[in-house]
Design a protein around this motif. Structure first.
Motif, PDB file in Angstrom:
ATOM      1  N   MET B  34      10.872 -18.511 -12.848  1.00 29.00           N
ATOM      2  CA  MET B  34      11.535 -19.457 -13.745  1.00 29.00           C
ATOM      3  C   MET B  34      10.679 -19.727 -14.968  1.00 29.00           C
ATOM      4  N   HIS B  35      11.344 -20.037 -16.079  1.00 28.89           N
ATOM      5  CA  HIS B  35      10.675 -20.265 -17.357  1.00 28.89           C
ATOM      6  C   HIS B  35      11.007 -21.643 -17.912  1.00 28.89           C
ATOM      7  N   TRP B  36      10.117 -22.099 -18.795  1.00 27.15           N
ATOM      8  CA  TRP B  36      10.416 -23.189 -19.719  1.00 27.15           C
ATOM      9  C   TRP B  36      10.266 -22.643 -21.141  1.00 27.15           C
ATOM     10  N   VAL B  37      11.223 -22.975 -21.983  1.00 26.95           N
ATOM     11  CA  VAL B  37      11.228 -22.578 -23.389  1.00 26.95           C
ATOM     12  C   VAL B  37      11.598 -23.815 -24.190  1.00 26.95           C
ATOM     13  N   ARG B  38      11.034 -23.959 -25.377  1.00 22.71           N
ATOM     14  CA  ARG B  38      11.353 -25.140 -26.177  1.00 22.71           C
ATOM     15  C   ARG B  38      11.765 -24.759 -27.596  1.00 22.71           C
ATOM     16  N   GLN B  39      12.443 -25.689 -28.244  1.00 18.42           N
ATOM     17  CA  GLN B  39      12.843 -25.506 -29.636  1.00 18.42           C
ATOM     18  C   GLN B  39      12.599 -26.806 -30.382  1.00 18.42           C
ATOM     19  N   ALA B  40      11.633 -26.781 -31.278  1.00 14.65           N
ATOM     20  CA  ALA B  40      11.375 -27.941 -32.118  1.00 14.65           C
ATOM     21  C   ALA B  40      12.497 -28.074 -33.142  1.00 14.65           C
ATOM     22  N   PRO B  41      12.733 -29.272 -33.637  1.00 10.66           N
ATOM     23  CA  PRO B  41      13.818 -29.466 -34.618  1.00 10.66           C
ATOM     24  C   PRO B  41      13.673 -28.540 -35.808  1.00 10.66           C
ATOM     25  N   GLY B  42      14.721 -27.785 -36.087  1.00 13.32           N
ATOM     26  CA  GLY B  42      14.713 -26.892 -37.232  1.00 13.32           C
ATOM     27  C   GLY B  42      13.857 -25.649 -37.080  1.00 13.32           C
ATOM     28  N   LYS B  43      13.334 -25.438 -35.893  1.00 17.85           N
ATOM     29  CA  LYS B  43      12.456 -24.291 -35.659  1.00 17.85           C
ATOM     30  C   LYS B  43      13.076 -23.302 -34.682  1.00 17.85           C
ATOM     31  N   ASP B  90       4.778 -31.450 -30.105  1.00 23.11           N
ATOM     32  CA  ASP B  90       5.465 -31.098 -28.862  1.00 23.11           C
ATOM     33  C   ASP B  90       6.912 -31.589 -28.859  1.00 23.11           C
ATOM     34  N   THR B  91       7.286 -32.324 -29.888  1.00 26.29           N
ATOM     35  CA  THR B  91       8.671 -32.780 -30.004  1.00 26.29           C
ATOM     36  C   THR B  91       9.595 -31.578 -30.051  1.00 26.29           C
ATOM     37  N   ALA B  92      10.529 -31.520 -29.105  1.00 29.52           N
ATOM     38  CA  ALA B  92      11.404 -30.354 -29.005  1.00 29.52           C
ATOM     39  C   ALA B  92      12.448 -30.590 -27.928  1.00 29.52           C
ATOM     40  N   THR B  93      13.450 -29.740 -27.945  1.00 28.99           N
ATOM     41  CA  THR B  93      14.365 -29.633 -26.810  1.00 28.99           C
ATOM     42  C   THR B  93      13.767 -28.611 -25.861  1.00 28.99           C
ATOM     43  N   TYR B  94      13.631 -29.009 -24.601  1.00 30.08           N
ATOM     44  CA  TYR B  94      13.028 -28.147 -23.594  1.00 30.08           C
ATOM     45  C   TYR B  94      14.119 -27.573 -22.691  1.00 30.08           C
ATOM     46  N   TYR B  95      14.122 -26.255 -22.584  1.00 30.74           N
ATOM     47  CA  TYR B  95      15.094 -25.545 -21.753  1.00 30.74           C
ATOM     48  C   TYR B  95      14.401 -24.915 -20.552  1.00 30.74           C
ATOM     49  N   CYS B  96      15.060 -24.954 -19.409  1.00 31.99           N
ATOM     50  CA  CYS B  96      14.615 -24.131 -18.295  1.00 31.99           C
ATOM     51  C   CYS B  96      15.511 -22.896 -18.254  1.00 31.99           C
ATOM     52  N   ALA B  97      14.951 -21.816 -17.747  1.00 31.63           N
ATOM     53  CA  ALA B  97      15.703 -20.562 -17.712  1.00 31.63           C
ATOM     54  C   ALA B  97      15.320 -19.762 -16.477  1.00 31.63           C
ATOM     55  N   TYR B 110      19.766 -16.848 -17.406  1.00 35.90           N
ATOM     56  CA  TYR B 110      20.584 -18.050 -17.545  1.00 35.90           C
ATOM     57  C   TYR B 110      19.698 -19.215 -17.992  1.00 35.90           C
ATOM     58  N   TRP B 111      20.285 -20.070 -18.806  1.00 37.44           N
ATOM     59  CA  TRP B 111      19.550 -21.199 -19.364  1.00 37.44           C
ATOM     60  C   TRP B 111      20.303 -22.499 -19.115  1.00 37.44           C
ATOM     61  N   GLY B 112      19.559 -23.582 -19.116  1.00 35.00           N
ATOM     62  CA  GLY B 112      20.182 -24.900 -19.102  1.00 35.00           C
ATOM     63  C   GLY B 112      20.480 -25.363 -20.511  1.00 35.00           C
ATOM     64  N   GLN B 113      21.043 -26.560 -20.631  1.00 39.21           N
ATOM     65  CA  GLN B 113      21.418 -27.098 -21.934  1.00 39.21           C
ATOM     66  C   GLN B 113      20.279 -27.822 -22.627  1.00 39.21           C
ATOM     67  N   GLY B 114      19.213 -28.070 -21.897  1.00 44.01           N
ATOM     68  CA  GLY B 114      18.035 -28.632 -22.524  1.00 44.01           C
ATOM     69  C   GLY B 114      17.931 -30.145 -22.401  1.00 44.01           C
ATOM     70  N   THR B 115      16.699 -30.627 -22.540  1.00 41.71           N
ATOM     71  CA  THR B 115      16.429 -32.058 -22.569  1.00 41.71           C
ATOM     72  C   THR B 115      15.462 -32.328 -23.707  1.00 41.71           C
ATOM     73  N   LEU B 116      15.731 -33.373 -24.474  1.00 38.65           N
ATOM     74  CA  LEU B 116      14.981 -33.634 -25.695  1.00 38.65           C
ATOM     75  C   LEU B 116      13.767 -34.508 -25.413  1.00 38.65           C
ATOM     76  N   VAL B 117      12.619 -34.042 -25.880  1.00 34.42           N
ATOM     77  CA  VAL B 117      11.377 -34.805 -25.805  1.00 34.42           C
ATOM     78  C   VAL B 117      10.955 -35.161 -27.228  1.00 34.42           C
ATOM     79  N   THR B 118      10.766 -36.434 -27.470  1.00 35.85           N
ATOM     80  CA  THR B 118      10.332 -36.893 -28.784  1.00 35.85           C
ATOM     81  C   THR B 118       8.988 -37.594 -28.638  1.00 35.85           C
ATOM     82  N   VAL B 119       7.987 -37.072 -29.342  1.00 36.73           N
ATOM     83  CA  VAL B 119       6.655 -37.664 -29.310  1.00 36.73           C
ATOM     84  C   VAL B 119       6.440 -38.390 -30.629  1.00 36.73           C
ATOM     85  N   SER B 120       6.384 -39.704 -30.548  1.00 35.88           N
ATOM     86  CA  SER B 120       6.295 -40.500 -31.772  1.00 35.88           C
ATOM     87  C   SER B 120       5.677 -41.861 -31.458  1.00 35.88           C
ATOM     88  N   SER B 121       4.941 -42.361 -32.420  1.00 34.12           N
ATOM     89  CA  SER B 121       4.354 -43.688 -32.264  1.00 34.12           C
ATOM     90  C   SER B 121       5.292 -44.744 -32.852  1.00 34.12           C
TER      91      SER B 121
END
Lengths: 110, 121
Positions: B34-43, B90-97, B110-121
């Motif tokens: 199994m994998h984890w893949v992420r997509q940062a906003p606009g990236k 590290d702010t991104a949508t994280y997908y498992c696959a 196959y991939w999931g729909q993702g979960t959003l992680v936002t790192v912010s103060s």
């Protein structure tokens, strides 16, 4: 900066044929298979092409893939409005035991 | 049919931690890497980690090595990603696959729909 290089955008009109390129190196595309994914907002990434040129069940034959040396291409013929999405290439990177992706190409259907 | 559902995303401060989960169904979880893949906003997509089917070994992207830990509970068909020492980048949508087969180089099928992680103060 992504390891695999894709054009940031592509466009075409309905019915046209468009191609999206993906360029890498001998450690990834030149070494192993290339795979392509379609990403629509708010949905799970979808496998379009695997092992360079194979389509999973359910993917229309309008989508095709090819590879030559350290480059690969995704072609979409008979373009439809629902093809408007982001497309990513991916490959295994030998020697570092990890996967690499392209930066993605946003396809616009005019 | 195959389903992967991520959860655990949210807003966290820099330096904080978060644990993501991915519940799967429709296939024999213990058989597949199994994998984890992420997509940062606009990236673009960025591969994060891979864990072997039996959990005996894991591989990480250099950008998360030493900060993220992938694990799995085959009895519960669940994949986890422990995120620590989080950074704004590290702010991104994280997908498992799900991997297709038993080799590290088998494609992500196959991939999931993702979960959003936002790192912010």
């Amino acid at each position: 900066q992504s390891v695999l290089t894709q054009p940031p955008s592509a466009s075409g009109t309905p019915g046209q044929r468009v191609t999206i390129s993906c360029s890498g190196s001998g450690s990834n595309i030149g070494f192993d298979n290339i795979n392509w994914y379609q990403l629509l907002p708010g949905t799970a990434p979808k496998l379009l092409i695997y092992n360079n040129s194979h389509r999973p069940s359910g993917v229309p034959d309008r989508f095709s893939g090819s590879k030559s040396g350290t480059s690969a291409s995704l072609a979409i013929s008979g373009l439809q409005s629902e093809d408007e999405a982001d497309y990513f290439c991916a490959a295994w990177n030998d020697g570092r035991n990890h996967w690499v992706f392209g930066g993605g190409t946003k396809l616009t259907v005019l | 049919q195959v389903q992967l559902v991520e959860s655990g995303g949210g807003v966290v401060q820099p330096g904080g931690s978060l644990r993501l989960s991915c519940e799967v169904s429709g296939f024999t979880f213990s058989t597949y890497h199994m994998h984890w893949v992420r997509q940062a906003p606009g990236k673009g997509l960025e591969w994060v980690a891979l864990i072997l089917n039996d959990g005996s070994n894991a591989y990480y992207a250099e950008s998360v090595q030493g900060r993220f830990t992938v694990s799995r509970d085959n009895s519960k068909s669940t994949l986890h990603l422990q995120l620590s020492t989080l950074r704004v980048e590290d702010t991104a949508t994280y997908y498992c696959a799900k991997a297709k087969g038993w080799f590290l180089r088998d494609y992500l099928e196959y991939w999931g729909q993702g979960t959003l992680v936002t790192v912010s103060s």
